[in-house]
Motif scaffolding. Structure first.
Motif, PDB file in Angstrom:
ATOM      1  N   MET A  16      78.558  22.989  15.974  1.00 32.67           N
ATOM      2  CA  MET A  16      80.000  22.908  15.747  1.00 32.67           C
ATOM      3  C   MET A  16      80.651  24.235  16.129  1.00 32.67           C
ATOM      4  SD  MET A  16      80.328  19.866  14.246  1.00 32.67           S
ATOM      5  CE  MET A  16      81.483  19.676  12.937  1.00 32.67           C
ATOM      6  N   THR A  17      81.993  24.280  16.136  1.00 29.59           N
ATOM      7  CA  THR A  17      82.709  25.494  16.522  1.00 29.59           C
ATOM      8  C   THR A  17      82.496  26.637  15.546  1.00 29.59           C
ATOM      9  OG1 THR A  17      84.686  24.685  15.418  1.00 29.59           O
ATOM     10  CG2 THR A  17      84.515  24.272  17.772  1.00 29.59           C
ATOM     11  N   ASP A  18      82.178  26.330  14.295  1.00 25.84           N
ATOM     12  CA  ASP A  18      81.948  27.398  13.313  1.00 25.84           C
ATOM     13  C   ASP A  18      80.484  27.826  13.252  1.00 25.84           C
ATOM     14  OD1 ASP A  18      80.818  25.232  12.071  1.00 25.84           O
ATOM     15  OD2 ASP A  18      81.836  25.520  10.156  1.00 25.84           O
ATOM     16  N   GLY A  19      79.634  27.245  14.099  1.00 21.41           N
ATOM     17  CA  GLY A  19      78.238  27.644  14.165  1.00 21.41           C
ATOM     18  C   GLY A  19      77.282  26.763  13.380  1.00 21.41           C
ATOM     19  N   THR A  20      77.791  25.859  12.560  1.00 22.71           N
ATOM     20  CA  THR A  20      76.900  24.969  11.831  1.00 22.71           C
ATOM     21  C   THR A  20      76.252  23.979  12.797  1.00 22.71           C
ATOM     22  OG1 THR A  20      78.713  23.454  11.324  1.00 22.71           O
ATOM     23  CG2 THR A  20      78.197  25.116   9.679  1.00 22.71           C
ATOM     24  N   THR A  21      75.048  23.565  12.460  1.00 21.76           N
ATOM     25  CA  THR A  21      74.316  22.652  13.337  1.00 21.76           C
ATOM     26  C   THR A  21      73.861  21.424  12.549  1.00 21.76           C
ATOM     27  OG1 THR A  21      72.175  23.678  12.884  1.00 21.76           O
ATOM     28  CG2 THR A  21      73.432  24.551  14.735  1.00 21.76           C
ATOM     29  N   TYR A  22      73.670  20.346  13.278  1.00 16.97           N
ATOM     30  CA  TYR A  22      73.069  19.149  12.706  1.00 16.97           C
ATOM     31  C   TYR A  22      72.430  18.341  13.819  1.00 16.97           C
ATOM     32  CZ  TYR A  22      77.168  16.471  14.258  1.00 16.97           C
ATOM     33  OH  TYR A  22      78.158  15.884  15.011  1.00 16.97           O
ATOM     34  N   LYS A  23      71.580  17.412  13.425  1.00 17.00           N
ATOM     35  CA  LYS A  23      70.901  16.556  14.392  1.00 17.00           C
ATOM     36  C   LYS A  23      71.509  15.166  14.337  1.00 17.00           C
ATOM     37  CE  LYS A  23      66.577  18.961  14.439  1.00 17.00           C
ATOM     38  NZ  LYS A  23      65.183  18.861  14.765  1.00 17.00           N
ATOM     39  N   THR A  24      71.592  14.540  15.501  1.00 17.83           N
ATOM     40  CA  THR A  24      72.067  13.164  15.590  1.00 17.83           C
ATOM     41  C   THR A  24      71.324  12.481  16.718  1.00 17.83           C
ATOM     42  OG1 THR A  24      74.048  11.775  15.691  1.00 17.83           O
ATOM     43  CG2 THR A  24      73.982  13.675  17.168  1.00 17.83           C
ATOM     44  N   ARG A  25      71.540  11.200  16.863  1.00 15.43           N
ATOM     45  CA  ARG A  25      70.903  10.462  17.945  1.00 15.43           C
ATOM     46  C   ARG A  25      71.945  10.150  19.014  1.00 15.43           C
ATOM     47  NH1 ARG A  25      65.911   8.584  17.284  1.00 15.43           N
ATOM     48  NH2 ARG A  25      66.289   6.666  18.437  1.00 15.43           N
ATOM     49  N   SER A  26      71.536  10.250  20.287  1.00 11.13           N
ATOM     50  CA  SER A  26      72.461  10.073  21.392  1.00 11.13           C
ATOM     51  C   SER A  26      71.698   9.679  22.651  1.00 11.13           C
ATOM     52  CB  SER A  26      73.221  11.376  21.633  1.00 11.13           C
ATOM     53  OG  SER A  26      74.027  11.276  22.782  1.00 11.13           O
ATOM     54  N   CYS A  27      72.435   9.234  23.658  1.00  3.69           N
ATOM     55  CA  CYS A  27      71.871   8.960  24.979  1.00  3.69           C
ATOM     56  C   CYS A  27      72.048  10.167  25.899  1.00  3.69           C
ATOM     57  CB  CYS A  27      72.562   7.746  25.595  1.00  3.69           C
ATOM     58  SG  CYS A  27      72.283   6.234  24.696  1.00  3.69           S
ATOM     59  N   MET A  28      72.744  11.222  25.413  1.00  3.15           N
ATOM     60  CA  MET A  28      73.024  12.401  26.221  1.00  3.15           C
ATOM     61  C   MET A  28      71.766  13.229  26.470  1.00  3.15           C
ATOM     62  SD  MET A  28      74.804  15.947  25.348  1.00  3.15           S
ATOM     63  CE  MET A  28      73.220  16.712  25.296  1.00  3.15           C
ATOM     64  N   GLY A  29      71.575  13.664  27.685  1.00  2.00           N
ATOM     65  CA  GLY A  29      70.519  14.607  28.013  1.00  2.00           C
ATOM     66  C   GLY A  29      69.117  14.128  27.707  1.00  2.00           C
ATOM     67  N   LYS A  30      68.295  15.096  27.298  1.00  2.02           N
ATOM     68  CA  LYS A  30      66.897  14.828  26.994  1.00  2.02           C
ATOM     69  C   LYS A  30      66.647  15.080  25.511  1.00  2.02           C
ATOM     70  CE  LYS A  30      65.441  16.056  31.593  1.00  2.02           C
ATOM     71  NZ  LYS A  30      65.519  17.198  32.446  1.00  2.02           N
ATOM     72  N   PRO A  31      65.582  14.554  24.955  1.00  2.00           N
ATOM     73  CA  PRO A  31      65.288  14.793  23.546  1.00  2.00           C
ATOM     74  C   PRO A  31      65.213  16.284  23.223  1.00  2.00           C
ATOM     75  CG  PRO A  31      63.834  13.106  24.423  1.00  2.00           C
ATOM     76  CD  PRO A  31      64.600  13.671  25.580  1.00  2.00           C
ATOM     77  N   GLY A  32      65.877  16.685  22.137  1.00  2.00           N
ATOM     78  CA  GLY A  32      65.843  18.079  21.702  1.00  2.00           C
ATOM     79  C   GLY A  32      66.899  18.966  22.328  1.00  2.00           C
ATOM     80  N   GLU A  33      67.692  18.470  23.284  1.00  2.00           N
ATOM     81  CA  GLU A  33      68.742  19.291  23.897  1.00  2.00           C
ATOM     82  C   GLU A  33      69.826  19.609  22.885  1.00  2.00           C
ATOM     83  OE1 GLU A  33      70.519  18.274  27.595  1.00  2.00           O
ATOM     84  OE2 GLU A  33      68.603  18.001  28.591  1.00  2.00           O
ATOM     85  N   THR A  34      70.651  20.623  23.211  1.00  2.00           N
ATOM     86  CA  THR A  34      71.716  21.069  22.321  1.00  2.00           C
ATOM     87  C   THR A  34      73.069  20.844  22.968  1.00  2.00           C
ATOM     88  OG1 THR A  34      70.270  22.743  21.372  1.00  2.00           O
ATOM     89  CG2 THR A  34      72.621  23.072  21.076  1.00  2.00           C
ATOM     90  N   LEU A  35      74.009  20.309  22.190  1.00  2.00           N
ATOM     91  CA  LEU A  35      75.390  20.105  22.622  1.00  2.00           C
ATOM     92  C   LEU A  35      76.266  21.035  21.812  1.00  2.00           C
ATOM     93  CD1 LEU A  35      77.600  18.537  24.164  1.00  2.00           C
ATOM     94  CD2 LEU A  35      77.561  16.881  22.305  1.00  2.00           C
ATOM     95  N   ARG A  36      76.947  21.978  22.482  1.00  3.21           N
ATOM     96  CA  ARG A  36      77.837  22.922  21.800  1.00  3.21           C
ATOM     97  C   ARG A  36      79.266  22.406  21.958  1.00  3.21           C
ATOM     98  NH1 ARG A  36      77.420  27.959  19.959  1.00  3.21           N
ATOM     99  NH2 ARG A  36      75.335  28.211  20.813  1.00  3.21           N
ATOM    100  N   LEU A  37      79.931  22.157  20.829  1.00  2.00           N
ATOM    101  CA  LEU A  37      81.271  21.596  20.842  1.00  2.00           C
ATOM    102  C   LEU A  37      82.337  22.679  20.995  1.00  2.00           C
ATOM    103  CD1 LEU A  37      80.927  19.042  17.915  1.00  2.00           C
ATOM    104  CD2 LEU A  37      80.674  18.617  20.358  1.00  2.00           C
ATOM    105  N   ASP A  38      83.366  22.406  21.811  1.00  2.00           N
ATOM    106  CA  ASP A  38      84.529  23.290  21.933  1.00  2.00           C
ATOM    107  C   ASP A  38      85.581  22.905  20.903  1.00  2.00           C
ATOM    108  OD1 ASP A  38      83.479  24.695  24.079  1.00  2.00           O
ATOM    109  OD2 ASP A  38      84.356  23.337  25.552  1.00  2.00           O
ATOM    110  N   ILE A  39      85.665  21.636  20.600  1.00  2.00           N
ATOM    111  CA  ILE A  39      86.632  21.124  19.632  1.00  2.00           C
ATOM    112  C   ILE A  39      85.891  20.166  18.715  1.00  2.00           C
ATOM    113  CG2 ILE A  39      88.708  19.730  19.332  1.00  2.00           C
ATOM    114  CD1 ILE A  39      89.640  20.685  22.046  1.00  2.00           C
ATOM    115  N   ASP A  40      86.138  20.282  17.427  1.00  2.00           N
ATOM    116  CA  ASP A  40      85.553  19.361  16.456  1.00  2.00           C
ATOM    117  C   ASP A  40      86.551  19.155  15.317  1.00  2.00           C
ATOM    118  OD1 ASP A  40      85.373  21.591  14.791  1.00  2.00           O
ATOM    119  OD2 ASP A  40      83.242  21.850  15.090  1.00  2.00           O
ATOM    120  N   PRO A  41      86.254  18.307  14.355  1.00  2.00           N
ATOM    121  CA  PRO A  41      87.212  18.048  13.274  1.00  2.00           C
ATOM    122  C   PRO A  41      87.606  19.279  12.469  1.00  2.00           C
ATOM    123  CG  PRO A  41      85.552  16.346  13.316  1.00  2.00           C
ATOM    124  CD  PRO A  41      85.121  17.389  14.303  1.00  2.00           C
ATOM    125  N   LYS A  42      86.786  20.336  12.515  1.00  2.00           N
ATOM    126  CA  LYS A  42      87.124  21.563  11.781  1.00  2.00           C
ATOM    127  C   LYS A  42      88.127  22.419  12.537  1.00  2.00           C
ATOM    128  CE  LYS A  42      82.667  21.771   9.501  1.00  2.00           C
ATOM    129  NZ  LYS A  42      81.434  22.525   9.341  1.00  2.00           N
TER     130      LYS A  42
END
Length: 76
Positions: A16-42
């Motif tokens: 997230m933009t504040d540095g917090t992390t969590y795991k979710t399931r997605s079709c994006m990329g490969k298993p274990g990849e990281t998605l850094r958000l520019d905009i989020d609900p916070k």
């Protein structure tokens, strides 16, 4: 379901933009990849009610450089 027509659905990391992390399931990329958000609900004005300018790619500076002369009157 038909076999072999669906994308791979796996676990990825979200930062997230504040540095917090969590795991979710997605079709994006490969298993274990990281998605850094520019905009989020916070940080998004729709949820926070606070307006702020986010220029992550220099788009505002690029716009100002491109259109700097428009509207300026020339003497003479």
């Amino acid at each position: 379901m038909k076999p072999d027509i669906h994308p791979d659905y796996h676990e990825i990391n979200i930062i997230m933009t504040d540095g917090t992390t969590y795991k979710t399931r997605s079709c994006m990329g490969k298993p274990g990849e990281t998605l850094r958000l520019d905009i989020d609900p916070k940080s998004h004005p729709a949820w926070t009610g606070v307006q702020r300018v986010m220029d992550t790619g220099g788009q505002i500076a690029k716009f100002n450089k491109k259109f700097a002369g428009i509207g300026a009157r020339k003497k003479g």
